[in-house]
Structure formats: C-alpha cells, structure tokens
Design a protein around this motif. Sequence first.
Motif, PDB file in Angstrom:
ATOM      1  N   VAL A   1       0.867  -1.185   0.000  1.00  0.00           N
ATOM      2  CA  VAL A   1       0.000   0.000   0.000  1.00  0.00           C
ATOM      3  C   VAL A   1       0.903   1.235   0.000  1.00  0.00           C
ATOM      4  CG1 VAL A   1      -1.971  -1.139   1.120  1.00  0.00           C
ATOM      5  CG2 VAL A   1      -0.224  -0.025   2.535  1.00  0.00           C
ATOM      6  N   LEU A   2       0.330   2.369  -0.383  1.00  0.00           N
ATOM      7  CA  LEU A   2       1.119   3.594  -0.543  1.00  0.00           C
ATOM      8  C   LEU A   2       0.841   4.572   0.598  1.00  0.00           C
ATOM      9  CD1 LEU A   2       0.455   4.154  -4.361  1.00  0.00           C
ATOM     10  CD2 LEU A   2       2.383   2.948  -3.312  1.00  0.00           C
ATOM     11  N   GLU A   3       1.842   5.384   0.923  1.00  0.00           N
ATOM     12  CA  GLU A   3       1.699   6.348   2.021  1.00  0.00           C
ATOM     13  C   GLU A   3       2.712   7.470   1.862  1.00  0.00           C
ATOM     14  OE1 GLU A   3       3.488   3.760   5.368  1.00  0.00           O
ATOM     15  OE2 GLU A   3       4.568   5.660   5.412  1.00  0.00           O
ATOM     16  N   THR A   4       2.472   8.571   2.590  1.00  0.00           N
ATOM     17  CA  THR A   4       3.481   9.644   2.601  1.00  0.00           C
ATOM     18  C   THR A   4       4.165   9.803   3.955  1.00  0.00           C
ATOM     19  OG1 THR A   4       1.848  11.294   3.255  1.00  0.00           O
ATOM     20  CG2 THR A   4       2.267  11.024   0.875  1.00  0.00           C
ATOM     21  N   ASP A   5       3.479   9.438   5.072  1.00  0.00           N
ATOM     22  CA  ASP A   5       3.956   9.763   6.421  1.00  0.00           C
ATOM     23  C   ASP A   5       4.010  11.280   6.632  1.00  0.00           C
ATOM     24  OD1 ASP A   5       4.634   9.141   9.010  1.00  0.00           O
ATOM     25  OD2 ASP A   5       6.716   8.626   8.579  1.00  0.00           O
ATOM     26  N   SER A   6       3.159  12.009   5.932  1.00  0.00           N
ATOM     27  CA  SER A   6       3.079  13.470   6.105  1.00  0.00           C
ATOM     28  C   SER A   6       2.867  13.802   7.586  1.00  0.00           C
ATOM     29  CB  SER A   6       1.871  14.024   5.343  1.00  0.00           C
ATOM     30  OG  SER A   6       2.028  13.808   3.982  1.00  0.00           O
ATOM     31  N   PRO A   7       3.454  14.884   8.088  1.00  0.00           N
ATOM     32  CA  PRO A   7       4.253  15.901   7.398  1.00  0.00           C
ATOM     33  C   PRO A   7       5.745  15.576   7.346  1.00  0.00           C
ATOM     34  CG  PRO A   7       3.951  16.551   9.682  1.00  0.00           C
ATOM     35  CD  PRO A   7       3.258  15.214   9.515  1.00  0.00           C
ATOM     36  N   PHE A   8       6.107  14.318   7.661  1.00  0.00           N
ATOM     37  CA  PHE A   8       7.521  13.961   7.830  1.00  0.00           C
ATOM     38  C   PHE A   8       8.125  13.435   6.529  1.00  0.00           C
ATOM     39  CE2 PHE A   8       5.157  12.962  11.789  1.00  0.00           C
ATOM     40  CZ  PHE A   8       5.563  14.078  12.493  1.00  0.00           C
ATOM     41  N   MET A   9       9.395  13.069   6.608  1.00  0.00           N
ATOM     42  CA  MET A   9      10.113  12.320   5.571  1.00  0.00           C
ATOM     43  C   MET A   9      10.735  13.146   4.459  1.00  0.00           C
ATOM     44  SD  MET A   9       9.857   9.202   6.653  1.00  0.00           S
ATOM     45  CE  MET A   9      10.143   7.962   5.380  1.00  0.00           C
ATOM     46  N   LEU A  10      10.410  14.411   4.332  1.00  0.00           N
ATOM     47  CA  LEU A  10      11.072  15.213   3.301  1.00  0.00           C
ATOM     48  C   LEU A  10      12.208  16.000   3.938  1.00  0.00           C
ATOM     49  CD1 LEU A  10       8.233  16.688   1.068  1.00  0.00           C
ATOM     50  CD2 LEU A  10       9.503  14.549   0.832  1.00  0.00           C
ATOM     51  N   LYS A  11      13.338  16.064   3.254  1.00  0.00           N
ATOM     52  CA  LYS A  11      14.479  16.828   3.789  1.00  0.00           C
ATOM     53  C   LYS A  11      14.120  18.306   3.861  1.00  0.00           C
ATOM     54  CE  LYS A  11      18.780  14.373   2.853  1.00  0.00           C
ATOM     55  NZ  LYS A  11      18.683  13.600   1.600  1.00  0.00           N
ATOM     56  N   ASP A  12      13.503  18.803   2.778  1.00  0.00           N
ATOM     57  CA  ASP A  12      13.130  20.211   2.747  1.00  0.00           C
ATOM     58  C   ASP A  12      11.623  20.293   2.623  1.00  0.00           C
ATOM     59  OD1 ASP A  12      15.947  20.909   2.360  1.00  0.00           O
ATOM     60  OD2 ASP A  12      15.634  20.006   0.391  1.00  0.00           O
ATOM     61  N   GLY A  13      11.026  21.044   3.530  1.00  0.00           N
ATOM     62  CA  GLY A  13       9.600  21.299   3.380  1.00  0.00           C
ATOM     63  C   GLY A  13       8.724  20.282   4.069  1.00  0.00           C
ATOM     64  N   VAL A  14       7.420  20.533   3.942  1.00  0.00           N
ATOM     65  CA  VAL A  14       6.413  19.750   4.641  1.00  0.00           C
ATOM     66  C   VAL A  14       5.780  18.783   3.643  1.00  0.00           C
ATOM     67  CG1 VAL A  14       4.192  19.920   5.818  1.00  0.00           C
ATOM     68  CG2 VAL A  14       5.978  21.602   6.285  1.00  0.00           C
ATOM     69  N   ASN A  15       5.792  17.521   3.979  1.00  0.00           N
ATOM     70  CA  ASN A  15       5.175  16.501   3.126  1.00  0.00           C
ATOM     71  C   ASN A  15       3.656  16.574   3.254  1.00  0.00           C
ATOM     72  OD1 ASN A  15       5.104  14.259   1.467  1.00  0.00           O
ATOM     73  ND2 ASN A  15       6.169  12.901   2.893  1.00  0.00           N
ATOM     74  N   THR A  16       2.942  16.300   2.173  1.00  0.00           N
ATOM     75  CA  THR A  16       1.476  16.267   2.235  1.00  0.00           C
ATOM     76  C   THR A  16       0.965  15.083   1.413  1.00  0.00           C
ATOM     77  OG1 THR A  16       1.102  17.652   0.293  1.00  0.00           O
ATOM     78  CG2 THR A  16       1.328  18.803   2.407  1.00  0.00           C
ATOM     79  N   PRO A  17      -0.280  14.645   1.675  1.00  0.00           N
ATOM     80  CA  PRO A  17      -0.796  13.436   1.029  1.00  0.00           C
ATOM     81  C   PRO A  17      -0.811  13.485  -0.503  1.00  0.00           C
ATOM     82  CG  PRO A  17      -2.155  13.983   2.922  1.00  0.00           C
ATOM     83  CD  PRO A  17      -1.189  15.127   2.742  1.00  0.00           C
ATOM     84  N   ALA A  18      -0.852  14.684  -1.102  1.00  0.00           N
ATOM     85  CA  ALA A  18      -0.867  14.758  -2.576  1.00  0.00           C
ATOM     86  C   ALA A  18       0.350  14.047  -3.169  1.00  0.00           C
ATOM     87  CB  ALA A  18      -0.914  16.211  -3.032  1.00  0.00           C
ATOM     88  N   ASN A  19       1.444  13.930  -2.381  1.00  0.00           N
ATOM     89  CA  ASN A  19       2.664  13.295  -2.884  1.00  0.00           C
ATOM     90  C   ASN A  19       2.533  11.789  -3.111  1.00  0.00           C
ATOM     91  OD1 ASN A  19       4.201  15.609  -3.101  1.00  0.00           O
ATOM     92  ND2 ASN A  19       4.795  15.564  -0.944  1.00  0.00           N
ATOM     93  N   VAL A  20       1.427  11.185  -2.708  1.00  0.00           N
ATOM     94  CA  VAL A  20       1.210   9.762  -2.994  1.00  0.00           C
ATOM     95  C   VAL A  20       1.299   9.503  -4.507  1.00  0.00           C
ATOM     96  CG1 VAL A  20      -0.518   7.910  -3.010  1.00  0.00           C
ATOM     97  CG2 VAL A  20      -0.119   9.205  -0.949  1.00  0.00           C
TER      98      VAL A  20
END
Length: 255
Positions: free
Chosen positions: A203-222
Amino acid sequence: MATLTFTDTHCHLADPALSARSPDILAEAQAAGVCRFIVPAARQADFAAVLSLAERPSVLPAVGLHPWFADEFSDGLYSETACILQGNPRVWVGEIGLDFIRAADSAARQRQLDVFRRQLGLAKAYRRRVIVHNVKAAAAVAETVKTEGFGYGGIVHAFSGSLEEAQMLIRAGFKIGIGSLLLNPTAKKVRQAVQQLDLRDIVLETDSPFMLKDGVNTPANVCRIAEIAAQLRGVSTEEIAVQTEKNVDALWDAV
Ligand SMILES: [Zn+2]
C-alpha cells in the motif's frame, strides 16, 4: 486515461504542522486523486484531533501510542483507547510498534515491547487492524504478533528493511506501506523491495508531514510515489493505482 485514485495509508493530519491547514490539504490531495486517508495518532494528545478528522468518511482513524513515546504509556491512556474502540467500530489501533534505533538500552526495548503487547491486546480484544511502526525490529514485531495471537493484520508503515524482512511481516498478516523513502534515489533496499514484492502486498503512504528533507510533506505526494513505484516495476502508474486501491479496499471495512 481514466482518472486514477489513491489512498494515503499513513498521514499525520492531526500533527500541528498540518492540522490548521487540514481542509486545504485534503482538498489539494483530492484534486490530485488522493481520496482516502488513514490518519494515526502518535500520542494521547492527538486522539481528539484524529477522531474529529474522522468525521469525514474519507478518513480512517487510528488511536495508539507510538514507540518513541513508550514512556507515556499509562492506565489512563489504555482505558481511553479501549473506550474509543468500544464506541467507534471504524477506529484502528496505531501508531504502535517497535523502534530499536530509538531504544538506548535493553530496558527501553523492553518498555517498547510491553507497550506494543498491551496495545496489540486491545486490537485483538476489539477486533481491529493495527498500524505498525517498525525500525530495525521486524523479527520482534513478527514474533510479538505471533505470541500475542493477534490475527487481524493491518499495515507496517514506512517500510525501510530488506525484502526478507518484508516477507516475514507479510507472513505475519501485514501489508507493507511504501512511501516517501522512494523519493530518495539512494534508498536502495526499499527500492529493491518495491521491485520484488507481490503488488498485492503493497500500500502507498506519505507519512506526512515527515520524511522530506526540505519542506512539509502532504498526502498529494502519494501520486509521485506511485509513479516511482511504477517505474521501478516497469508497469503503468494505473496498474499500481488499481492494485494498491484493491489492497486498501480489503482493509478499509471493519474486520
Ligand atoms: Zn507515522
């Protein structure tokens, strides 16, 4: 091409980095085709916000204590969790689990194991799926699930281990959450796991708002994660979308 739909199976929309903007974030995600969201708590202070987000049918909530905060486990947290599960059949248990990188010594590991066991016990008693955080602890997760006799499965999120570890967790009844680590081209093990696992187990996930070096992760990144998974497997993004959505469908409804 038909419009593709996706689920972000792990996003902390109740986190202060996202909560104030959650209506916009959900709308943005929906515009990108990400239409369902599994939203776990990390600690007791999140429970109310997670449950209030879950007034939307597109949000599936989980309440539980993350292993990083194992020292916060208390009888009060246990009974509040039980009470929420009793009152709401849609709620899963999570985010629970084991993180042996964050456990400084054997006492800290034992504490995490005890807290994981207690929360698996609740999930078993109320027949709920679980969201598991696992870092360097796949064998212990699989073993604890077995010794506790927990059989309702769920998702081991943000998978970062080897193919063998993924297969051990799949045998223990879990889907493997593949996420933002794929955005990092040097994350070799997880890329290899994505190539070799059966698509029915992912299954797919983002773990928003975490996991990106720069900036805030959001669910659209799935969507981006699905595209990378498709490239790695040499299939279309549509094939990834259709099968991972089927995998989520199989989990979404109550046990
Ligand atoms: Zn998480």
